[in-house]
Design an enzyme around this catalytic site. Sequence first.
Site, PDB file in Angstrom:
ATOM      1  CB  SER A  68       5.922  -1.119  11.807  1.00  0.00           C
ATOM      2  OG  SER A  68       5.547   0.238  11.979  1.00  0.00           O
TER       3      SER A  68
ATOM      4  CD  GLU B 285      -3.019  -1.953   7.592  1.00  0.00           C
ATOM      5  OE1 GLU B 285      -1.934  -2.176   7.048  1.00  0.00           O
ATOM      6  OE2 GLU B 285      -3.686  -0.928   7.374  1.00  0.00           O
TER       7      GLU B 285
ATOM      8  CG  HIS C 106      -5.664   2.182   5.509  1.00  0.00           C
ATOM      9  ND1 HIS C 106      -5.159   3.129   6.368  1.00  0.00           N
ATOM     10  CD2 HIS C 106      -4.643   1.307   5.262  1.00  0.00           C
ATOM     11  CE1 HIS C 106      -3.883   2.840   6.623  1.00  0.00           C
ATOM     12  NE2 HIS C 106      -3.545   1.737   5.971  1.00  0.00           N
TER      13      HIS C 106
ATOM     14  N   GLY D 245       3.142   2.870  10.594  1.00  0.00           N
ATOM     15  CA  GLY D 245       4.082   3.964  10.360  1.00  0.00           C
ATOM     16  C   GLY D 245       4.853   4.391  11.598  1.00  0.00           C
TER      17      GLY D 245
ATOM     18  N   GLY E 250       3.189  -0.952   4.203  1.00  0.00           N
ATOM     19  CA  GLY E 250       3.235   0.465   3.854  1.00  0.00           C
ATOM     20  C   GLY E 250       4.649   0.868   3.484  1.00  0.00           C
ATOM     21  N   GLY E 251       5.363   1.486   4.426  1.00  0.00           N
ATOM     22  CA  GLY E 251       6.691   2.037   4.177  1.00  0.00           C
ATOM     23  C   GLY E 251       7.644   1.096   3.453  1.00  0.00           C
TER      24      GLY E 251
ATOM     25  CG  ASN F 205      -1.746   1.236   1.357  1.00  0.00           C
ATOM     26  OD1 ASN F 205      -1.838   2.018   0.403  1.00  0.00           O
ATOM     27  ND2 ASN F 205      -2.357   1.440   2.506  1.00  0.00           N
ATOM     28  CD1 TRP F 206       3.363   0.960  -2.999  1.00  0.00           C
ATOM     29  CD2 TRP F 206       3.250   2.131  -4.904  1.00  0.00           C
ATOM     30  NE1 TRP F 206       3.937   0.209  -3.989  1.00  0.00           N
ATOM     31  CE2 TRP F 206       3.880   0.906  -5.176  1.00  0.00           C
ATOM     32  CE3 TRP F 206       3.057   3.038  -5.951  1.00  0.00           C
ATOM     33  CZ2 TRP F 206       4.330   0.572  -6.444  1.00  0.00           C
ATOM     34  CZ3 TRP F 206       3.498   2.704  -7.212  1.00  0.00           C
ATOM     35  CH2 TRP F 206       4.135   1.475  -7.455  1.00  0.00           C
TER      36      TRP F 206
HETATM   37  P1  13P Z   1       3.457   0.763   7.527  1.00  0.00           P
HETATM   38  O1  13P Z   1       3.949  -0.574   7.004  1.00  0.00           O
HETATM   39  O2  13P Z   1       4.184   1.925   6.944  1.00  0.00           O
HETATM   40  O3  13P Z   1       3.400   0.767   9.008  1.00  0.00           O
HETATM   41  O4  13P Z   1       1.941   0.924   7.007  1.00  0.00           O
HETATM   42  C1  13P Z   1       1.053  -0.115   7.172  1.00  0.00           C
HETATM   43  C2  13P Z   1      -0.197   0.215   6.458  1.00  0.00           C
HETATM   44  O5  13P Z   1      -0.919   1.109   6.858  1.00  0.00           O
HETATM   45  C3  13P Z   1      -0.518  -0.543   5.249  1.00  0.00           C
HETATM   46  O6  13P Z   1      -1.815  -0.305   4.841  1.00  0.00           O
END
Ligand code: 13P
Length: 251
Positions: free
Chosen positions: A214, A168, A96, A174, A235-236, A9-10
């Site tokens: 994360s 999540e 989300h 994040g 995410g990241g 998920n960018w």
């Molecule tokens: P991170 O991996 O950056 O914590 O984000 C997770 C996320 O929200 C994926 O949808």
Amino acid sequence: MRKKYIIGNWKMNLSKNEALSLVKETISVVDGNVKANIVFAPPFIFLNEISDLCKIKSGFSVSAQDCSSNELGAFTGEVSSKMISSAGVSYVIIGHSERRSNFKETDEILNLKIQQALQNKLQIIFCCGETLEQRENDSYLDIISTQLSNTIFKLGVDSFKNIIIAYEPIWAIGTGKTASSLQAQEMHAYIRSLISNNFDKNISDNTSVIYGGSCKPSNAKEIFEQDDIDGGLIGGASLNSSDFISLIKLF
Ligand code: 13P
């Protein structure tokens, strides 16, 4: 056998050039033996081109990060499920926590989005998760149960088969602070028991429940090895090819 997923998920990141090179590099490096479905969820504007790139190799596909709760009409800036589906996209992320909090998406809005997505034959990556306060005051199981009961548990069996659940925890998104494999497994097993109670054991055994928050190559192996965890919503670490490829190679 449940399907495994690694979904990147960018969010609102990457320019067009960065996006295309990330996808090309990932597709060229990852071989066909990977046992997970790999999904890129870029911003809308890149979906078409990335969807075309994904046709080169099996196992790769694209997801939208959101869809409108409306079917069509005067909703400037919105993108409908019909548009997403007609662009060759198979998945959409709904629920989300960033959309719930930043864009005030209520369960009522999420249910409208779910209906739009299902009518247009999209598979839904449905997110749920608790805040740090809810984790610390021990209400986290009830919170997830309520989030699911108010939304996807209202669906009939045939519709529910199009749902992938992404757990999540908001405190792990994040923040660099991931859930421990024990915490994640506890929640995933709980979600599976809820599916079983709401539908039946067979449906529960066949629903993919993935973890997000994360995830990095250094911490994800133990999480992905848990019995009830079927992959990750990243995410990241999905924004650079080396981390994303390392995560894919865990399968
Ligand atoms: P991170 O991996 O950056 O914590 O984000 C997770 C996320 O929200 C994926 O949808």
